[in-house]
Motif scaffolding. Structure first.
Motif, mmCIF file in Angstrom:
data_model
loop_
_atom_site.group_PDB
_atom_site.id
_atom_site.type_symbol
_atom_site.label_atom_id
_atom_site.label_comp_id
_atom_site.label_asym_id
_atom_site.label_seq_id
_atom_site.Cartn_x
_atom_site.Cartn_y
_atom_site.Cartn_z
ATOM 1 N N LYS A 178 8.224 4.832 10.021
ATOM 2 C CA LYS A 178 7.579 6.121 10.322
ATOM 3 C C LYS A 178 6.586 6.519 9.231
ATOM 4 O O LYS A 178 5.527 7.079 9.525
ATOM 5 N N VAL A 209 3.279 4.303 9.590
ATOM 6 C CA VAL A 209 2.353 4.632 10.689
ATOM 7 C C VAL A 209 1.876 6.082 10.630
ATOM 8 O O VAL A 209 1.046 6.494 11.437
ATOM 9 N N GLY A 210 2.388 6.880 9.683
ATOM 10 C CA GLY A 210 1.891 8.230 9.488
ATOM 11 C C GLY A 210 2.595 9.325 10.254
ATOM 12 O O GLY A 210 2.177 10.478 10.206
ATOM 13 N N SER A 211 3.675 8.973 10.947
ATOM 14 C CA SER A 211 4.386 10.027 11.688
ATOM 15 C C SER A 211 5.364 10.799 10.807
ATOM 16 O O SER A 211 5.891 11.830 11.220
ATOM 17 N N ARG A 218 -3.773 10.928 9.318
ATOM 18 C CA ARG A 218 -3.108 11.103 10.597
ATOM 19 C C ARG A 218 -2.769 9.736 11.208
ATOM 20 O O ARG A 218 -3.424 8.734 10.906
ATOM 21 N N PRO A 219 -1.742 9.691 12.070
ATOM 22 C CA PRO A 219 -1.386 8.415 12.711
ATOM 23 C C PRO A 219 -2.550 7.748 13.432
ATOM 24 O O PRO A 219 -2.685 6.518 13.380
#
Length: 238
Positions: free
Chosen positions: A50, A53-55, A74-75
């Motif tokens: 997570k 991937v930027g979440s 941002r994702p």
């Protein structure tokens, strides 16, 4: 002198509210490598994914991908750099056909000439071609996993990430996914895999990173991991 890493994590810390999960994760992935994240459930593998991937925003440390720090990105911006994920649970769109999944996200983010076209994805997964007009909610779990992989490949990622690559799949479908991943390695696709089937991963992965309570406790090659079964028992319960 070795090539610079495509992905580099240094001192990565992350968690949820006051609950810290990652405590200074360090690892690299180089172009063309297949690397796995291993460990028991709850040891920080999905949290690591997570943050990549930027979440989930890291609480400390840094992530560099394609030579750029992704902190604060941002994702969708990270995805445009060439990172694609096959998420746990597949997350196929119920109202899009197989073909629509594979063309809606098509891009060439790695700039390679041997790109993953629709026909090439159908060649990798003939079943998707047979089901091209079926909606996402009309597919079996195995077909959805193939579709999720095909959807990620349609972006021609520099790094492909699979979170729980074969979770919940029938043995015959798992074999199909392993065949696919072996072909991707042969094609030079850089890949990060989370999965529990260590005996299959050591057959084709280059290196392995084992997590325990949010820390990297071991990293090494497939021959090293295959030779030390105590690691399997101690950290993965195999």
């Amino acid at each position: 002198m070795s090539a610079p890493a495509l992905l580099s994590c240094r001192g990565l810390e992350a968690g949820y509210g006051a609950s810290q999960v990652l405590f200074g994760i360090d690892f690299d992935i180089r172009e063309g490598e297949v690397v796995t994240l291993l460990g028991r459930n709850g040891m920080g593998k999905s949290t690591t994914i997570k943050t990549l991937v930027g979440s989930l925003a890291p609480q400390g440390g840094d992530i560099h991908f394609t030579g750029k720090s992704t902190l604060g990105m941002r994702p969708d911006a990270i995805a445009r750099l060439g990172m694609a994920i096959v998420p746990e649970g597949r997350q196929c769109f119920p109202n899009l056909s197989v073909r629509e999944h594979l063309v809606a996200f098509a891009d060439n983010r790695n700039g390679r000439k041997d790109e993953w076209t629709l026909d090439r994805i159908y060649g990798l997964f003939p079943r998707l071609k047979e089901r091209a007009q079926n909606l996402g909610n009309q597919l079996s779990g195995g077909e959805q996993q193939m579709l999720a992989i095909g959807r990620a490949l349609s972006t021609n990622p520099r790094l492909l990430i699979l979170d729980e690559a074969t979770e919940g799949l029938a043995p015959v479908i798992r074999d199909e996914i392993w065949r696919c991943l072996t072909q991707l390695k042969a094609a030079g696709q850089t890949t990060l895999i989370v999965d529990k089937y260590v005996e299959r991963l050591v057959e084709f992965a280059d290196r392995h990173v084992i997590l325990e309570r949010g820390n990297v406790v071991w990293t090494g090659s497939s021959p090293d991991l295959a030779a030390d079964r105590s690691l399997w028992t101690r950290y993965m319960g195999v």
